[in-house]
Design a protein around this motif. Structure first.
Motif, mmCIF file in Angstrom:
data_model
loop_
_atom_site.group_PDB
_atom_site.id
_atom_site.type_symbol
_atom_site.label_atom_id
_atom_site.label_comp_id
_atom_site.label_asym_id
_atom_site.label_seq_id
_atom_site.Cartn_x
_atom_site.Cartn_y
_atom_site.Cartn_z
ATOM 1 N N ARG A 83 0.835 -1.216 0.000
ATOM 2 C CA ARG A 83 0.000 0.000 0.000
ATOM 3 C C ARG A 83 0.862 1.255 0.000
ATOM 4 O O ARG A 83 0.587 2.202 -0.741
ATOM 5 C CB ARG A 83 -0.939 0.007 1.206
ATOM 6 N N SER A 84 1.906 1.256 0.799
ATOM 7 C CA SER A 84 2.802 2.412 0.865
ATOM 8 C C SER A 84 3.487 2.648 -0.483
ATOM 9 O O SER A 84 3.555 3.778 -0.965
ATOM 10 C CB SER A 84 3.844 2.189 1.961
ATOM 11 N N LEU A 85 3.978 1.584 -1.100
ATOM 12 C CA LEU A 85 4.660 1.694 -2.388
ATOM 13 C C LEU A 85 3.720 2.201 -3.477
ATOM 14 O O LEU A 85 4.086 3.057 -4.282
ATOM 15 C CB LEU A 85 5.231 0.330 -2.787
ATOM 16 N N VAL A 86 2.488 1.690 -3.488
ATOM 17 C CA VAL A 86 1.513 2.074 -4.507
ATOM 18 C C VAL A 86 0.910 3.453 -4.199
ATOM 19 O O VAL A 86 0.429 4.145 -5.088
ATOM 20 C CB VAL A 86 0.418 0.982 -4.632
ATOM 21 N N GLY A 87 0.946 3.836 -2.919
ATOM 22 C CA GLY A 87 0.424 5.140 -2.525
ATOM 23 C C GLY A 87 -1.079 5.149 -2.319
ATOM 24 O O GLY A 87 -1.741 6.143 -2.620
ATOM 25 N N VAL A 88 -1.603 4.048 -1.817
ATOM 26 C CA VAL A 88 -3.042 3.947 -1.555
ATOM 27 C C VAL A 88 -3.246 3.407 -0.141
ATOM 28 O O VAL A 88 -2.331 2.857 0.471
ATOM 29 C CB VAL A 88 -3.761 3.031 -2.568
ATOM 30 N N ASN A 89 -4.472 3.558 0.361
ATOM 31 C CA ASN A 89 -4.743 3.050 1.707
ATOM 32 C C ASN A 89 -5.570 1.778 1.704
ATOM 33 O O ASN A 89 -5.857 1.241 2.766
ATOM 34 C CB ASN A 89 -5.408 4.125 2.572
ATOM 35 N N LYS A 90 -5.955 1.299 0.506
ATOM 36 C CA LYS A 90 -6.721 0.062 0.463
ATOM 37 C C LYS A 90 -6.404 -0.716 -0.804
ATOM 38 O O LYS A 90 -6.490 -0.192 -1.915
ATOM 39 C CB LYS A 90 -8.220 0.341 0.526
#
Length: 165
Positions: A83-90
Motif C-alpha cells: 500500500r505504501s509503495l503504490v500510494g493507496v490506503n486500500k
C-alpha cells in the motif's frame, strides 16, 4: 511449445503467455506437469523449492483497477509495504471470477505475461538474481524464466513487498 490443451481456455491462455513472452524477447521454458494440490506439491514435482515458485497475485485497487504482485511461494504479500509503495490506503485480493475477468487467466494459471490487460507489475525483491518458476497461463504447465529478465521485460517495480509466510 505447442501441446494438447486441457480445454479451450487453457490452450488460449498458454498461447497468449508464449506470444507475449516472445514479443518481449523473453526466453521462457514451459514444462507440462501433473496437477498439484498445493504449492509445496508443485515444487516437489518440479524439483525446486517453494521459494522458487513465484505466485502472480492479482490485487485490486479500491478504484477498480488492478496490479500484479509477484511473490515467492514461501512468502506472502506485506499489505502495509505494498500500500505504501503504490500510494493507496486500500488494496485487496479479488474473488476468483474478478481475477479471471481482469486477466483472462484462472487462479493457478495467472501470470502478467499475456494478461488480457497489461496491469502494472510489482515484484518482491527476493525473486531477483535467480531462475524462477511461475504460471504459464494454463493448468498443468509451469514456466521457468530468469527473474531479472522477467522484471525488466515487464517494466516491474522491484521492491520489498513481502513477509515470511
Amino acid at each position: 511449445m505447442a501441446g494438447t490443451a486441457v480445454n479451450g481456455t487453457d490452450g488460449a491462455g498458454r498461447e497468449r503467455f508464449l506470444a507475449d513472452a516472445a514479443a518481449r524477447g523473453l526466453h521462457v521454458d514451459v514444462v507440462e506437469r501433473p496437477p498439484a494440490r498445493s504449492l509445496e506439491e508443485a515444487a516437489g514435482i518440479l524439483g525446486i523449492t517453494p521459494a522458487d515458485i513465484v505466485k502472480s497475485l492479482v490485487v485490486k485497487h479500491k478504484d477498480g483497477t488492478f496490479l500484479f504482485a509477484l511473490i515467492p511461494g514461501d512468502r506472502q504479500i506485506s499489505w502495509p509495504k505494498l500500500r505504501s509503495l503504490v500510494g493507496v490506503n486500500k488494496l485487496s485480493l479479488p474473488p476468483a471470477d474478478i481475477a479471471l475477468d481482469a486477466t483472462g487467466y484462472e487462479r493457478g494459471t495467472i501470470t502478467p505475461l499475456g494478461s488480457t490487460t497489461a496491469w502494472p507489475v510489482y515484484a518482491d525483491a527476493t525473486i531477483t538474481g535467480r531462475r524462477i518458476s511461475m504460471g504459464a497461463g494454463a493448468h498443468g504447465y509451469s514456466a521457468f524464466v530468469d527473474a531479472d529478465s522477467l522484471t525488466k521485460a515487464l517494466g516491474a517495480v522491484v521492491a520489498d513487498i513481502s513477509e515470511p509466510g
